[in-house]
Scaffold this motif. Sequence first.
Motif, PDB file in Angstrom:
ATOM      1  N   ALA A 155       0.849  -1.198   0.000  1.00 28.42           N
ATOM      2  CA  ALA A 155       0.000   0.000   0.000  1.00 28.42           C
ATOM      3  C   ALA A 155       0.876   1.236   0.000  1.00 28.42           C
ATOM      4  CB  ALA A 155      -0.908   0.016   1.228  1.00 28.42           C
ATOM      5  N   ARG A 162       1.384   5.001   1.022  1.00 29.65           N
ATOM      6  CA  ARG A 162       0.859   5.880   2.077  1.00 29.65           C
ATOM      7  C   ARG A 162       1.281   7.303   1.743  1.00 29.65           C
ATOM      8  NH1 ARG A 162      -0.623   5.234   7.570  1.00 29.65           N
ATOM      9  NH2 ARG A 162      -0.248   7.076   8.832  1.00 29.65           N
ATOM     10  N   ALA A 205      -5.060   3.119   3.536  1.00 28.78           N
ATOM     11  CA  ALA A 205      -3.628   3.054   3.196  1.00 28.78           C
ATOM     12  C   ALA A 205      -2.876   2.035   4.065  1.00 28.78           C
ATOM     13  CB  ALA A 205      -2.994   4.443   3.352  1.00 28.78           C
ATOM     14  N   ALA A 231       4.396  12.358  -6.445  1.00 30.87           N
ATOM     15  CA  ALA A 231       3.073  12.155  -5.841  1.00 30.87           C
ATOM     16  C   ALA A 231       3.076  12.221  -4.319  1.00 30.87           C
ATOM     17  CB  ALA A 231       2.496  10.817  -6.296  1.00 30.87           C
ATOM     18  N   THR A 237      -7.948  21.267  -1.537  1.00 32.81           N
ATOM     19  CA  THR A 237      -8.753  20.705  -0.460  1.00 32.81           C
ATOM     20  C   THR A 237      -8.757  21.699   0.710  1.00 32.81           C
ATOM     21  OG1 THR A 237      -6.733  19.528   0.123  1.00 32.81           O
ATOM     22  CG2 THR A 237      -8.427  18.274  -1.031  1.00 32.81           C
ATOM     23  N   ASP A 238      -9.741  21.555   1.604  1.00 27.68           N
ATOM     24  CA  ASP A 238      -9.816  22.487   2.741  1.00 27.68           C
ATOM     25  C   ASP A 238      -8.546  22.439   3.576  1.00 27.68           C
ATOM     26  OD1 ASP A 238     -12.333  23.089   2.005  1.00 27.68           O
ATOM     27  OD2 ASP A 238     -13.331  21.898   3.548  1.00 27.68           O
ATOM     28  N   TYR A 239      -7.978  21.251   3.655  1.00 25.74           N
ATOM     29  CA  TYR A 239      -6.782  21.040   4.466  1.00 25.74           C
ATOM     30  C   TYR A 239      -5.652  20.682   3.508  1.00 25.74           C
ATOM     31  CZ  TYR A 239      -3.742  18.368   7.626  1.00 25.74           C
ATOM     32  OH  TYR A 239      -2.679  17.871   8.321  1.00 25.74           O
ATOM     33  N   SER A 279      -1.427  14.408   0.560  1.00 23.72           N
ATOM     34  CA  SER A 279      -0.482  14.268  -0.552  1.00 23.72           C
ATOM     35  C   SER A 279      -1.213  14.314  -1.887  1.00 23.72           C
ATOM     36  CB  SER A 279       0.285  12.949  -0.430  1.00 23.72           C
ATOM     37  OG  SER A 279      -0.543  11.868  -0.796  1.00 23.72           O
ATOM     38  N   GLY A 286      -2.439  10.875  -2.713  1.00 25.56           N
ATOM     39  CA  GLY A 286      -3.567  10.468  -1.861  1.00 25.56           C
ATOM     40  C   GLY A 286      -4.880  11.067  -2.335  1.00 25.56           C
ATOM     41  N   THR A 287      -4.881  12.354  -2.716  1.00 27.30           N
ATOM     42  CA  THR A 287      -6.163  12.940  -3.155  1.00 27.30           C
ATOM     43  C   THR A 287      -6.481  12.552  -4.598  1.00 27.30           C
ATOM     44  OG1 THR A 287      -5.317  15.071  -3.913  1.00 27.30           O
ATOM     45  CG2 THR A 287      -5.888  14.926  -1.595  1.00 27.30           C
ATOM     46  N   SER A 335      -5.934   9.750  -5.897  1.00 27.44           N
ATOM     47  CA  SER A 335      -6.467   8.388  -5.920  1.00 27.44           C
ATOM     48  C   SER A 335      -7.902   8.362  -5.390  1.00 27.44           C
ATOM     49  CB  SER A 335      -5.571   7.436  -5.129  1.00 27.44           C
ATOM     50  OG  SER A 335      -5.766   7.640  -3.764  1.00 27.44           O
ATOM     51  N   LEU A 366      -8.532   4.628  -6.133  1.00 27.26           N
ATOM     52  CA  LEU A 366      -8.279   4.107  -4.787  1.00 27.26           C
ATOM     53  C   LEU A 366      -7.077   3.159  -4.749  1.00 27.26           C
ATOM     54  CD1 LEU A 366     -12.011   3.464  -3.728  1.00 27.26           C
ATOM     55  CD2 LEU A 366     -10.663   5.522  -3.376  1.00 27.26           C
ATOM     56  N   GLY A 367      -6.090   3.450  -5.587  1.00 28.39           N
ATOM     57  CA  GLY A 367      -4.834   2.698  -5.548  1.00 28.39           C
ATOM     58  C   GLY A 367      -4.941   1.255  -6.006  1.00 28.39           C
ATOM     59  N   GLY A 383      -2.573   0.960  -9.607  1.00 27.68           N
ATOM     60  CA  GLY A 383      -1.222   1.482  -9.731  1.00 27.68           C
ATOM     61  C   GLY A 383      -0.904   2.475  -8.633  1.00 27.68           C
ATOM     62  N   ILE A 400     -13.471   8.165   1.161  1.00 35.93           N
ATOM     63  CA  ILE A 400     -12.274   8.602   1.880  1.00 35.93           C
ATOM     64  C   ILE A 400     -12.438   8.429   3.383  1.00 35.93           C
ATOM     65  CG2 ILE A 400     -11.514  10.280   0.164  1.00 35.93           C
ATOM     66  CD1 ILE A 400     -12.963  12.431   1.815  1.00 35.93           C
ATOM     67  N   THR A 418      -2.949  -2.164  -2.624  1.00 41.68           N
ATOM     68  CA  THR A 418      -3.926  -1.400  -1.843  1.00 41.68           C
ATOM     69  C   THR A 418      -5.120  -2.233  -1.353  1.00 41.68           C
ATOM     70  OG1 THR A 418      -3.337   0.344  -3.435  1.00 41.68           O
ATOM     71  CG2 THR A 418      -4.962   0.898  -1.752  1.00 41.68           C
TER      72      THR A 418
HETATM   73  C1  LIG Z   1      -8.455  17.028   8.070  1.00 44.88           C
HETATM   74  C2  LIG Z   1      -8.834  16.460   6.725  1.00 44.88           C
HETATM   75  C3  LIG Z   1      -9.343  17.296   5.765  1.00 44.88           C
HETATM   76  C4  LIG Z   1      -9.692  16.788   4.509  1.00 44.88           C
HETATM   77  N1  LIG Z   1     -10.207  17.646   3.571  1.00 44.88           N
HETATM   78  C5  LIG Z   1     -10.570  17.171   2.370  1.00 44.88           C
HETATM   79  C6  LIG Z   1     -11.093  18.035   1.367  1.00 44.88           C
HETATM   80  O1  LIG Z   1     -11.269  19.227   1.583  1.00 44.88           O
HETATM   81  N2  LIG Z   1     -11.411  17.496   0.163  1.00 44.88           N
HETATM   82  C7  LIG Z   1     -11.207  16.163  -0.121  1.00 44.88           C
HETATM   83  O2  LIG Z   1     -11.475  15.731  -1.234  1.00 44.88           O
HETATM   84  N3  LIG Z   1     -10.724  15.331   0.814  1.00 44.88           N
HETATM   85  C8  LIG Z   1     -10.404  15.799   2.041  1.00 44.88           C
HETATM   86  N4  LIG Z   1      -9.911  14.934   2.975  1.00 44.88           N
HETATM   87  C9  LIG Z   1      -9.780  13.505   2.641  1.00 44.88           C
HETATM   88  C10 LIG Z   1      -8.479  13.219   1.922  1.00 44.88           C
HETATM   89  O3  LIG Z   1      -8.436  13.925   0.691  1.00 44.88           O
HETATM   90  C11 LIG Z   1      -8.345  11.749   1.559  1.00 44.88           C
HETATM   91  O4  LIG Z   1      -8.506  10.942   2.670  1.00 44.88           O
HETATM   92  C12 LIG Z   1      -6.985  11.496   0.902  1.00 44.88           C
HETATM   93  O5  LIG Z   1      -6.999  10.238   0.295  1.00 44.88           O
HETATM   94  C13 LIG Z   1      -5.897  11.566   1.957  1.00 44.88           C
HETATM   95  O6  LIG Z   1      -4.667  11.861   1.374  1.00 44.88           O
HETATM   96  P1  LIG Z   1      -3.366  11.227   2.022  1.00 44.88           P
HETATM   97  O7  LIG Z   1      -2.204  11.769   1.316  1.00 44.88           O
HETATM   98  O8  LIG Z   1      -3.391  11.360   3.492  1.00 44.88           O
HETATM   99  O9  LIG Z   1      -3.596   9.716   1.567  1.00 44.88           O
HETATM  100  P2  LIG Z   1      -3.501   8.352   2.375  1.00 44.88           P
HETATM  101  O10 LIG Z   1      -4.543   8.340   3.450  1.00 44.88           O
HETATM  102  O11 LIG Z   1      -2.116   8.087   2.758  1.00 44.88           O
HETATM  103  O12 LIG Z   1      -3.948   7.362   1.204  1.00 44.88           O
HETATM  104  C14 LIG Z   1      -5.262   7.385   0.710  1.00 44.88           C
HETATM  105  C15 LIG Z   1      -5.448   6.236  -0.283  1.00 44.88           C
HETATM  106  O13 LIG Z   1      -4.727   6.524  -1.453  1.00 44.88           O
HETATM  107  C16 LIG Z   1      -3.736   5.560  -1.669  1.00 44.88           C
HETATM  108  N5  LIG Z   1      -2.558   6.286  -2.120  1.00 44.88           N
HETATM  109  C17 LIG Z   1      -1.796   7.150  -1.421  1.00 44.88           C
HETATM  110  N6  LIG Z   1      -0.823   7.631  -2.207  1.00 44.88           N
HETATM  111  C18 LIG Z   1      -0.993   7.054  -3.412  1.00 44.88           C
HETATM  112  C19 LIG Z   1      -0.303   7.128  -4.631  1.00 44.88           C
HETATM  113  N7  LIG Z   1       0.764   7.901  -4.764  1.00 44.88           N
HETATM  114  N8  LIG Z   1      -0.744   6.389  -5.673  1.00 44.88           N
HETATM  115  C20 LIG Z   1      -1.830   5.606  -5.555  1.00 44.88           C
HETATM  116  N9  LIG Z   1      -2.521   5.481  -4.422  1.00 44.88           N
HETATM  117  C21 LIG Z   1      -2.108   6.201  -3.362  1.00 44.88           C
HETATM  118  C22 LIG Z   1      -3.519   4.878  -0.331  1.00 44.88           C
HETATM  119  O14 LIG Z   1      -2.996   3.577  -0.462  1.00 44.88           O
HETATM  120  C23 LIG Z   1      -4.921   4.896   0.220  1.00 44.88           C
HETATM  121  O15 LIG Z   1      -5.690   3.877  -0.332  1.00 44.88           O
HETATM  122  C24 LIG Z   1      -9.556  15.405   4.237  1.00 44.88           C
HETATM  123  C25 LIG Z   1      -9.062  14.546   5.231  1.00 44.88           C
HETATM  124  C26 LIG Z   1      -8.701  15.071   6.462  1.00 44.88           C
HETATM  125  C27 LIG Z   1      -8.199  14.134   7.530  1.00 44.88           C
END
Ligand SMILES: Cc1cc2nc3c(=O)[nH]c(=O)nc-3n(C[C@H](O)[C@H](O)[C@H](O)COP(=O)(O)OP(=O)(O)OC[C@H]3O[C@@H](n4cnc5c(N)ncnc54)[C@H](O)[C@@H]3O)c2cc1C
Length: 427
Positions: A52, A54, A64, A91, A113-115, A119, A122-123, A125, A172-173, A176, A377, A412
């Motif tokens: 997976a 992360r 993840a 990425a 995104t709001d926050y 990565s 992550g978004t 995917s 959702l990963g 790839g 998500i 994943t």
């Molecule tokens: C405080 C907060 C605010 C948020 N605000 C928003 C918002 O405004 N809008 C919105 O759309 N979402 C929002 N989210 C949700 C967030 O966009 C998703 O949960 C996103 O997937 C998290 O990104 P991450 O980098 O932490 O990914 P992770 O949680 O590390 O991974 C998410 C998924 O993607 C996969 N993944 C990670 N990196 C890759 C990659 N390089 N290639 C393929 N797959 C990959 C992982 O295996 C996992 O399945 C928010 C979440 C939080 C906690």
Amino acid sequence: MSLSHDDGLRDAASVDFGHLVHHRPSAVVRPRSAREVAEVVRSAAAAGVPVAARGRGHSGYGQALTTGIVIDMSTLATVHEVRDDRIVVDAGAGWDAVLEAAWRRGSAPPVLTDYLGLSVGGTLSAGGIGGTSFRYGLQTDTVTELEVVTGGGTVHTCVPSDDLFAAVLGGLGQCGIITRATLRLVGARERVRRREIDHATVTSAAAEQLWFIEVGRFDFVQGQVRYGASGRRIFLETATYYTTPTEPHDDGEDVPYLDFQHRLDAAEALLTQTGGWFQPHPWWNCFLPASTAVDFLESLVDALTADDLGPAGCVLFYPVFTERMHAPLVRLPPERVAYLIAILRFPPDATTAAAQLTQNLHLYREARQRGGTAYPIGAIPFTTADWHHHYGTDWPRLREWKSRYDPAQILTPGPGIFPTRDHCPPQ
Ligand SMILES: Cc1cc2nc3c(=O)[nH]c(=O)nc-3n(C[C@H](O)[C@H](O)[C@H](O)COP(=O)(O)OP(=O)(O)OC[C@H]3O[C@@H](n4cnc5c(N)ncnc54)[C@H](O)[C@@H]3O)c2cc1C
């Protein structure tokens, strides 16, 4: 490229923002190139070990996590190139870093995104929605090229006309690991005129919000409901982006553009200090078609209480035009306008969190009956049947892509879409 069995790294990779699911990986890899990601995936595929990626671990329900190998993408975070209209980034880069690099050039990502502590991989995917999505679509709609490592452990470059592009954006990963992305940029503005507009009901807020996006009245529009000691507050947050000497005619507070985009940093710092950031977060996110969304939202908002959400919690609602969203694996209701509805819960204890997880599934089923689709998500405990329903007529296509791009079925496992060593979801 070495696998690390360091306890600290494995512990950190065994939980996510949701704090509801725990899987301890057997190893963590911190890659420095796509080639290194490919090497790890190739040997994992040969051994049948799940992998997976992360990003920042901000998923809500173990998306993840794996008992196999976690690829910590934070070490693959270089900004390679910035032009006025595009940026090329690894990425693992955070959206904060993307914004900073683009801003120095006078540009900005059209959708944030709001926050910003999430990565790029992550978004992408998942989708990536923000207060400007009514105009530009999701972050997945701002991508022009991707570099991807597929489940066989090979590196590919793909563009919107390629199957692989469609299989990984919002994918959702499953097919790839995105290692690099070229993202479209727009011209940046220096300042933001921000306003909160109170409403007595969700129905009137949603009606005004819909009008705002239909006529393009503001650059950013979001709806919120907050619950406090003095009752419930329903309001729209609007923003107009501008650069002096041109000034908007709106009332409101003036803030620098970057401060506006970093508006959640203070809440993060506070919740980190109080511990709320590290407690369970059974968050719920679904798209509902405009024809049913407002009734659904009205009853949801009536049923929720301050205790359900906690002092930091809220309900968010954003209407978007579905025709501006093109990633086929991001499932949307078949209407011109859909509302993303999000319940951001901060329960006081694990028992309440467990009960809310069950409520999330019931709420999802209710939303689905009204034509809704999950934005996966957060924390909705999907069964295999729910995933089949989620992908609908595209389920055979996803299955075909999965066997083409991840024949050993190692990528994943977290969402539980396909059965793996880690995850055999309930039927
Ligand atoms: C405080 C907060 C605010 C948020 N605000 C928003 C918002 O405004 N809008 C919105 O759309 N979402 C929002 N989210 C949700 C967030 O966009 C998703 O949960 C996103 O997937 C998290 O990104 P991450 O980098 O932490 O990914 P992770 O949680 O590390 O991974 C998410 C998924 O993607 C996969 N993944 C990670 N990196 C890759 C990659 N390089 N290639 C393929 N797959 C990959 C992982 O295996 C996992 O399945 C928010 C979440 C939080 C906690």
